[in-house]
Design an enzyme around this catalytic site. Structure first.
Site, PDB file in Angstrom:
ATOM      1  N   HIS A 102      39.187 -30.920  33.072  1.00 50.03           N
ATOM      2  CA  HIS A 102      38.163 -31.499  33.948  1.00 50.03           C
ATOM      3  C   HIS A 102      38.871 -32.117  35.153  1.00 50.03           C
ATOM      4  O   HIS A 102      39.742 -32.973  34.995  1.00 50.03           O
ATOM      5  CB  HIS A 102      37.406 -32.587  33.172  1.00 50.03           C
ATOM      6  CG  HIS A 102      36.281 -33.211  33.916  1.00 50.03           C
ATOM      7  ND1 HIS A 102      34.962 -32.840  33.733  1.00 50.03           N
ATOM      8  CD2 HIS A 102      36.271 -34.198  34.847  1.00 50.03           C
ATOM      9  CE1 HIS A 102      34.192 -33.566  34.521  1.00 50.03           C
ATOM     10  NE2 HIS A 102      34.959 -34.404  35.214  1.00 50.03           N
ATOM     11  N   ASP A 146      38.208 -34.082  38.663  1.00 49.45           N
ATOM     12  CA  ASP A 146      37.258 -34.804  39.510  1.00 49.45           C
ATOM     13  C   ASP A 146      37.649 -34.665  40.973  1.00 49.45           C
ATOM     14  O   ASP A 146      38.815 -34.817  41.328  1.00 49.45           O
ATOM     15  CB  ASP A 146      37.262 -36.297  39.132  1.00 49.45           C
ATOM     16  CG  ASP A 146      36.541 -36.557  37.822  1.00 49.45           C
ATOM     17  OD1 ASP A 146      35.407 -36.070  37.667  1.00 49.45           O
ATOM     18  OD2 ASP A 146      37.115 -37.246  36.962  1.00 49.45           O
ATOM     19  N   HIS A 169      34.467 -31.044  38.998  1.00 44.86           N
ATOM     20  CA  HIS A 169      33.285 -31.892  39.182  1.00 44.86           C
ATOM     21  C   HIS A 169      33.286 -32.393  40.625  1.00 44.86           C
ATOM     22  O   HIS A 169      34.097 -33.234  40.997  1.00 44.86           O
ATOM     23  CB  HIS A 169      33.370 -33.052  38.164  1.00 44.86           C
ATOM     24  CG  HIS A 169      32.341 -34.117  38.346  1.00 44.86           C
ATOM     25  ND1 HIS A 169      32.439 -35.354  37.752  1.00 44.86           N
ATOM     26  CD2 HIS A 169      31.179 -34.147  39.038  1.00 44.86           C
ATOM     27  CE1 HIS A 169      31.405 -36.093  38.088  1.00 44.86           C
ATOM     28  NE2 HIS A 169      30.624 -35.391  38.879  1.00 44.86           N
ATOM     29  N   GLY A 226      33.021 -43.521  29.900  1.00 40.45           N
ATOM     30  CA  GLY A 226      32.833 -44.423  28.759  1.00 40.45           C
ATOM     31  C   GLY A 226      33.128 -43.751  27.421  1.00 40.45           C
ATOM     32  O   GLY A 226      32.571 -44.152  26.390  1.00 40.45           O
ATOM     33  N   ASP A 259      30.148 -37.700  30.252  1.00 41.30           N
ATOM     34  CA  ASP A 259      31.316 -38.049  31.082  1.00 41.30           C
ATOM     35  C   ASP A 259      31.273 -39.542  31.414  1.00 41.30           C
ATOM     36  O   ASP A 259      30.286 -40.021  31.979  1.00 41.30           O
ATOM     37  CB  ASP A 259      31.267 -37.201  32.369  1.00 41.30           C
ATOM     38  CG  ASP A 259      32.471 -37.430  33.278  1.00 41.30           C
ATOM     39  OD1 ASP A 259      33.378 -38.173  32.912  1.00 41.30           O
ATOM     40  OD2 ASP A 259      32.474 -36.826  34.375  1.00 41.30           O
ATOM     41  N   GLY A 292      37.747 -46.228  33.338  1.00 42.01           N
ATOM     42  CA  GLY A 292      38.001 -47.443  32.549  1.00 42.01           C
ATOM     43  C   GLY A 292      36.762 -48.279  32.270  1.00 42.01           C
ATOM     44  O   GLY A 292      36.869 -49.403  31.790  1.00 42.01           O
ATOM     45  N   GLY A 295      39.352 -39.204  28.796  1.00 41.62           N
ATOM     46  CA  GLY A 295      40.317 -39.818  29.712  1.00 41.62           C
ATOM     47  C   GLY A 295      41.384 -40.513  28.892  1.00 41.62           C
ATOM     48  O   GLY A 295      42.180 -39.875  28.189  1.00 41.62           O
ATOM     49  N   SER A 296      41.350 -41.865  28.944  1.00 46.58           N
ATOM     50  CA  SER A 296      42.373 -42.647  28.234  1.00 46.58           C
ATOM     51  C   SER A 296      42.347 -42.393  26.731  1.00 46.58           C
ATOM     52  O   SER A 296      43.378 -42.520  26.072  1.00 46.58           O
ATOM     53  CB  SER A 296      42.178 -44.135  28.536  1.00 46.58           C
ATOM     54  OG  SER A 296      40.820 -44.480  28.351  1.00 46.58           O
TER      55      SER A 296
HETATM   56  O1  5SP Z   1      35.190 -39.516  35.647  1.00 46.12           O
HETATM   57  C1  5SP Z   1      35.598 -40.123  34.698  1.00 46.12           C
HETATM   58  C2  5SP Z   1      34.943 -41.403  34.335  1.00 46.12           C
HETATM   59  O2  5SP Z   1      33.756 -41.555  35.073  1.00 46.12           O
HETATM   60  C3  5SP Z   1      36.664 -39.551  33.848  1.00 46.12           C
HETATM   61  O3  5SP Z   1      37.014 -38.295  34.372  1.00 46.12           O
HETATM   62  C4  5SP Z   1      37.867 -40.453  33.698  1.00 46.12           C
HETATM   63  O4  5SP Z   1      39.088 -39.750  33.581  1.00 46.12           O
HETATM   64  C5  5SP Z   1      37.652 -41.260  32.476  1.00 46.12           C
HETATM   65  O5  5SP Z   1      38.707 -42.124  32.199  1.00 46.12           O
HETATM   66  P1  5SP Z   1      38.537 -43.224  31.059  1.00 46.12           P
HETATM   67  O6  5SP Z   1      37.639 -44.292  31.578  1.00 46.12           O
HETATM   68  O7  5SP Z   1      37.927 -42.528  29.860  1.00 46.12           O
HETATM   69  O8  5SP Z   1      39.920 -43.658  30.782  1.00 46.12           O
END
Ligand code: 5SP
Length: 241
Positions: A49, A51, A82, A197, A195, A163, A217-218
């Site tokens: 993914h 962004d 995205h 949280g 996507d 985050g 993500g994290s």
């Molecule tokens: O676009 C987003 C969050 O809106 C994701 O693509 C981030 O990468 C998410 O990161 P984390 O908040 O899960 O660490």
């Protein structure tokens, strides 16, 4: 250089439907060691993914076509771009990111007619298309897009900031989107994505509410035992049939 077994719509159609998919957000990778992270995640990725933010539609600025072109050389997995950009540039950005190697382009429903035109461009250029909704936009805004897309992504946090914690509206919004897909006879053709949280405690709830993929993500990049994390993710059951 890695060669791709499938690309564009064929790669998206081949995604498994019998388990939750892991979509890895490269924004959360170690940006100074991208190649190392790409190698570490490759076996576990269903989709990458990426962004894209223009600092107008979103607060920040993110990623560009050369980045996608370079990632495409190092993975055999599909790339989902995205596009968080203003309506006036969405068609041109669609073109540029597909030329760079995107398999799936998701545009925002808030782009309106320009978003629909960008989806037509994506299809002409041999890519697959999706639609994304900001958290504050009514779920019904996906309706004009449903017949034209293979992915519907609902943001569970404010756009363009990582985050954050999942909104308490997120699960109900997924349930509403699933029922609109069903009403349109598209629930077997469209993948519903969550996507923002994405945390250990929120993934089971999102899965039960009908999410078929989560943007990691994290939760993924911060996990030292990625194999166990992904096995857990694949085992989560949906309450939605
Ligand atoms: O676009 C987003 C969050 O809106 C994701 O693509 C981030 O990468 C998410 O990161 P984390 O908040 O899960 O660490």
């Amino acid at each position: 250089m890695t060669s791709k077994p499938l690309s564009g719509p064929a790669a998206i159609a081949a995604l498994p439907r019998n388990r939750l998919l892991g979509e890895f957000s490269l924004w959360s990778a170690d940006l100074a060691n991208m190649e190392t992270d790409l190698r570490r995640i490759e076996a576990f990725v269903d989709l990458h993914h990426i962004d894209v933010a223009d600092a107008r539609f979103t607060p920040g600025f993110l990623f560009f076509p050369d980045f996608v072109a370079r990632i495409a050389k190092s993975t055999a997995k599909p790339i989902h771009v995205h596009l968080m950009v203003e309506a006036e540039i969405v068609e041109e950005q669609t073109r540029q990111f597909i030329e760079a190697g995107a398999d799936l382009i998701s545009v925002h429903a808030e782009n309106g007619e320009a978003g629909l035109r960008a989806i037509a461009v994506a299809k002409e250029l041999g890519a697959e298309a999706g639609v994304v909704l900001r958290l504050e936009t009514p779920v019904s805004a996906i309706e004009p897009f449903i017949d034209h897309v293979a992915f519907v992504t609902l943001l569970g946090t404010l756009i363009g900031v990582k985050g954050q914690s999942l909104s308490e509206k997120a699960c109900d919004r997924l349930i509403e989107a699933r029922s609109l897909l069903k009403k349109a006879g598209r629930e077997d053709r469209v993948i519903l994505a969550a996507d923002g949280g994405i945390r250990e405690q929120t993934v089971p709830l999102l899965r039960q509410a009908g999410a078929q993929t989560v943007v990691l993500g994290s939760l993924a990049f911060g996990d030292k035992n990625l194999g166990d994390r992904i096995a857990w993710l694949h085992g989560l059951e949906s309450r939605v049939s």
